[in-house]
Scaffold this active site. Structure first.
Site, short mmCIF file in Angstrom:
data_model
loop_
_atom_site.label_atom_id
_atom_site.label_comp_id
_atom_site.label_asym_id
_atom_site.label_seq_id
_atom_site.Cartn_x
_atom_site.Cartn_y
_atom_site.Cartn_z
N ASN A 249 89.98 50.12 -51.61
CA ASN A 249 88.52 50.19 -51.79
C ASN A 249 88.03 51.60 -52.10
OD1 ASN A 249 88.43 47.49 -51.33
ND2 ASN A 249 87.51 47.61 -49.29
N THR B 207 90.81 30.62 -53.11
CA THR B 207 90.87 32.08 -53.04
C THR B 207 92.20 32.59 -52.47
OG1 THR B 207 89.94 33.92 -51.77
CG2 THR B 207 89.59 31.78 -50.86
N ASP B 208 92.51 33.86 -52.74
CA ASP B 208 93.70 34.48 -52.15
C ASP B 208 93.52 34.73 -50.65
OD1 ASP B 208 91.84 36.56 -52.30
OD2 ASP B 208 93.15 37.96 -53.36
N GLU B 209 92.25 34.64 -50.18
CA GLU B 209 91.99 34.95 -48.77
C GLU B 209 92.62 33.93 -47.82
OE1 GLU B 209 88.41 36.51 -47.39
OE2 GLU B 209 87.80 37.35 -49.31
N ALA C 230 80.19 26.82 -53.53
CA ALA C 230 80.69 27.25 -52.22
C ALA C 230 79.77 28.30 -51.63
CB ALA C 230 82.10 27.84 -52.36
N GLU C 231 79.88 28.46 -50.33
CA GLU C 231 79.36 29.65 -49.66
C GLU C 231 80.49 30.66 -49.74
OE1 GLU C 231 76.46 30.39 -48.28
OE2 GLU C 231 75.54 28.45 -48.65
N LYS D 170 87.77 27.66 -46.75
CA LYS D 170 88.42 27.45 -48.06
C LYS D 170 89.82 26.84 -47.83
CE LYS D 170 87.06 28.47 -51.64
NZ LYS D 170 86.19 27.72 -52.60
N LYS E 16 78.17 41.67 -53.09
CA LYS E 16 79.64 41.81 -53.17
C LYS E 16 80.00 43.25 -53.58
CE LYS E 16 80.15 37.43 -52.25
NZ LYS E 16 80.14 36.36 -53.20
N ILE F 249 76.73 19.39 -53.73
CA ILE F 249 77.94 18.60 -54.01
C ILE F 249 78.13 17.51 -52.95
CG2 ILE F 249 79.26 20.25 -55.39
CD1 ILE F 249 80.75 21.03 -52.77
N ALA G 186 88.86 30.44 -43.69
CA ALA G 186 89.29 29.24 -42.97
C ALA G 186 88.68 27.98 -43.59
CB ALA G 186 88.89 29.35 -41.50
N PHE H 251 78.09 33.32 -59.88
CA PHE H 251 78.79 34.34 -60.67
C PHE H 251 79.88 33.73 -61.57
CE2 PHE H 251 82.55 37.39 -59.91
CZ PHE H 251 82.40 38.02 -61.12
N TYR I 100 85.03 32.29 -43.64
CA TYR I 100 85.02 31.91 -45.06
C TYR I 100 86.40 31.43 -45.48
CZ TYR I 100 85.63 32.73 -50.11
OH TYR I 100 85.96 32.60 -51.44
N1 LIG Z 1 84.09 35.85 -56.44
C1 LIG Z 1 85.38 35.96 -56.16
O1 LIG Z 1 85.93 37.07 -56.15
C2 LIG Z 1 86.23 34.72 -55.93
C3 LIG Z 1 87.61 34.86 -55.85
C4 LIG Z 1 88.38 33.70 -55.67
C5 LIG Z 1 87.77 32.48 -55.53
N2 LIG Z 1 86.42 32.38 -55.57
C6 LIG Z 1 85.80 31.06 -55.44
O2 LIG Z 1 85.11 30.79 -56.64
C7 LIG Z 1 83.96 29.98 -56.38
C8 LIG Z 1 82.72 30.63 -56.97
O3 LIG Z 1 82.56 31.92 -56.42
P1 LIG Z 1 81.37 32.89 -56.89
O4 LIG Z 1 81.80 34.27 -56.57
O5 LIG Z 1 80.94 32.53 -58.24
O6 LIG Z 1 80.24 32.47 -55.84
P2 LIG Z 1 78.64 32.60 -55.91
O7 LIG Z 1 78.22 32.74 -54.49
O8 LIG Z 1 78.23 33.61 -56.90
O9 LIG Z 1 78.18 31.17 -56.48
C9 LIG Z 1 78.28 29.99 -55.74
C10 LIG Z 1 77.31 28.98 -56.33
O10 LIG Z 1 77.49 27.74 -55.61
C11 LIG Z 1 76.21 27.18 -55.35
N3 LIG Z 1 76.31 26.31 -54.17
C12 LIG Z 1 76.49 26.69 -52.87
N4 LIG Z 1 76.54 25.60 -52.09
C13 LIG Z 1 76.39 24.52 -52.89
C14 LIG Z 1 76.36 23.12 -52.69
N5 LIG Z 1 76.48 22.60 -51.45
N6 LIG Z 1 76.20 22.30 -53.75
C15 LIG Z 1 76.06 22.80 -55.01
N7 LIG Z 1 76.06 24.12 -55.27
C16 LIG Z 1 76.24 24.97 -54.23
C17 LIG Z 1 75.32 28.38 -55.12
O11 LIG Z 1 73.94 28.05 -55.29
C18 LIG Z 1 75.83 29.37 -56.16
O12 LIG Z 1 75.13 29.24 -57.38
C19 LIG Z 1 83.92 29.82 -54.86
O13 LIG Z 1 84.50 28.60 -54.52
C20 LIG Z 1 84.77 30.96 -54.33
O14 LIG Z 1 85.37 30.63 -53.09
C21 LIG Z 1 85.62 33.48 -55.77
#
Ligand SMILES: NC(=O)c1ccc[n+]([C@@H]2O[C@H](COP(=O)([O-])OP(=O)(O)OC[C@H]3O[C@@H](n4cnc5c(N)ncnc54)[C@H](O)[C@@H]3O)[C@@H](O)[C@H]2O)c1
Length: 337
Positions: free
Chosen positions: A248, A124-126, A82-83, A153, A188, A59, A151, A12, A149
Site C-alpha cells: 500500500n 474475490t481473492d479475499e 454485493a456489499e 463472499k 476504496k 437480487i 466470509a 464500479f 465481507y
Molecule cells: N472492487 C474490487 O476490487 C473487487 C475485486 C474482486 C471481486 N469484486 C466483486 O465484484 C463485485 C462488484 O464489486 P464493485 O467493486 O463493483 O462493487 P460496488 O460496491 O461498486 O457495486 C456494487 C453494486 O451492487 C449493487 N447492489 C448491492 N446490493 C444489491 C442487491 N441486493 N441487489 C441488487 N444490487 C445490489 C449496489 O447498488 C452497487 O451498484 C462484488 O461482488 C465484489 O465482491 C470486487
C-alpha cells in the site's frame, strides 16, 4: 448478439462490464437496488443506448428476477451485486449477510427454475485470507476468510458449488484480485488517495502501509469475464489476477508521483499512518495460471499506465462526486475511515 443480465451494474465493475458488453454489440439488462454504492453517473455514457435496460430491484426479489428472465430470455447472468466495503462489513455485517448470502441464495433458487441460464458469479481473492509471501492461492487453495465481507463472499461461493452439484444449475465462479479504474467509489483505496490529492487533504494509511495487494485494471477484469462466458466450463472456478503485487505504501507513492507530474499534487496531501483496522490481512495473491492456460486470457494493462488513466479519469469527471450517495459514512472504527 447475446442478451445478458448484469446485477450491480450501477456500481464500479458492473458499469464497466455493461459498457464493455454493449460495445461488443450485446444487449444488457442492469439490475441494481440503488444502494449507497450505486452511482447513476456510472451509466451516463450508455443509458440511452437501445441495447441497454435498467431495472431497480434487489437480487433477492425472486418475483422481479423471474419476470425479467421471462421477458428477455438472457443467456447469462453476471452477478456483481454485493456489499463490498470491508470497513463497512466490520461496522454492520448484517447488510452483507442479506445481499452476499441471502441474495445469492435467492438468485440460485430462481436459477433452479431456469436451468438454461448460466450464472457467472464474481467473487474475490479475499476468500483465501492471508497468503504468505512467496505463495499464491490457486483454485484448490482452502478458503480462510478473515473479515465479514470475505466470509459472506466465501459463503456464497460455497452455496453456488452446492447448487451446481445438487441441482445441476449452470454456474461458474471467478475470484478476482483488487480492481482499480474509472467509476470506483472513493471509499476504496485508490480513488480515496486520488480524491484526497484533489481535495488537498492528508492521505491516511492503515498501519505502516505494509499490506500487499494484487491489482488489476477493471477493463482487464471485464475482458476476463467475457472470456469466461465464452470459453469457461460450467461448474469450474477461475482466478483472475495480474500476478503483480504492491505494498500500500508503494502504491500511494506511485500515485503521488504521477499526480505531481500532472500538477494535481500539493504538499498538503501528506501521508499519515493511522491505527490499523481489525483483522487486516497482510497479503492477498492469486495464481491465475488456469485461466491463462485453459481460456487464453492474461491481464494486459500495466499498473503505471492504468493508474495514470485512472487519475486522469477522476480529474476529467469531477461531476461523478456529485452523484455519490451517503458521503458522510462514519465508521465505528474511528473518524474518516
Ligand atoms: N472492487 C474490487 O476490487 C473487487 C475485486 C474482486 C471481486 N469484486 C466483486 O465484484 C463485485 C462488484 O464489486 P464493485 O467493486 O463493483 O462493487 P460496488 O460496491 O461498486 O457495486 C456494487 C453494486 O451492487 C449493487 N447492489 C448491492 N446490493 C444489491 C442487491 N441486493 N441487489 C441488487 N444490487 C445490489 C449496489 O447498488 C452497487 O451498484 C462484488 O461482488 C465484489 O465482491 C470486487
Amino acid at each position: 448478439m447475446a442478451k445478458f443480465i448484469v446485477t450491480g451494474g450501477l456500481g464500479f465493475i458492473g458499469s464497466n462490464l455493461i459498457e464493455y458488453l454493449i460495445n461488443l454489440g450485446h444487449f444488457v439488462i442492469n439490475i441494481d437496488n440503488g444502494s449507497y454504492s450505486s452511482n447513476f453517473y456510472n451509466v451516463k455514457d450508455f443509458k440511452n443506448n437501445p441495447n441497454y435496460r435498467f431495472y431497480k430491484s434487489s437480487i433477492d426479489s425472486q418475483t422481479n428476477i423471474i419476470k425479467i428472465i421471462k421477458r428477455y430470455n438472457p443467456k447469462c447472468i453476471f452477478n456483481l451485486a454485493a456489499e463490498t466495503h470491508v470497513d463497512r462489513s466490520i461496522d454492520s455485517p448484517s447488510k452483507f449477510i442479506k445481499t452476499n448470502i441471502n441474495g445469492v441464495y435467492s438468485l440460485l433458487e430462481t436459477l433452479v427454475k431456469f436451468k438454461k441460464v448460466k450464472l457467472i458469479h464474481i467473487s474475490t481473492d479475499e476468500v483465501f485470507g492471508n497468503i504468505k509471501s512467496n505463495l499464491r492461492a490457486d483454485e484448490r487453495t482452502a478458503y480462510k476468510p478473515k473479515n465479514p465481507y470475505a466470509a459472506t463472499k466465501a459463503a456464497s461461493d460455497h452455496l453456488i458449488r452446492a447448487y451446481i452439484n445438487t441441482f445441476k444449475i449452470k454456474a461458474i465462479i471467478t475470484n478476482c484480485c483488487n480492481n482499480y479504474g474509472p467509476r470506483q467509489n472513493p471509499e476504496k483505496l485508490i480513488p480515496k488517495i486520488i480524491t484526497n490529492i484533489f481535495k488537498k487533504e492528508k492521505i491516511q494509511i492503515y498501519g505502516k502501509g505494509q499490506n500487499s495487494r494484487e491489482w488489476i485494471h477493471v477493463l482487464d477484469h471485464c475482458k476476463a469475464l467475457y472470456q469466461v462466458f465464452k470459453k469457461g466450463v460450467n461448474g469450474e472456478t477461475y482466478n483472475i489476477g495480474s500476478n503483480k503485487n504492491i505494498k500500500n505504501i508503494d502504491l500511494v507513492k506511485k500515485i503521488i508521483f504521477f499526480a505531481r507530474k500532472r500538477n494535481f499534487y500539493s504538499t498538503k496531501s501528506k501521508i499519515i499512518f493511522i491505527k490499523d483496522r481489525p483483522g487486516h490481512d497482510l497479503r492477498y495473491a492469486l495464481n491465475s495460471n488456469k485461466i491463462s492456460k485453459k481460456l487464453k486470457w492474461v491481464s494486459k494493462i500495466n499498473i503505471n499506465n492504468g493508474l495514470i488513466n485512472t487519475l486522469e479519469w477522476y480529474a476529467r469527471n469531477k461531476k461523478f462526486y456529485k452523484f455519490i450517495k451517503n458521503k458522510n459514512f462514519k465508521s465505528r472504527l474511528g473518524k474518516n475511515r
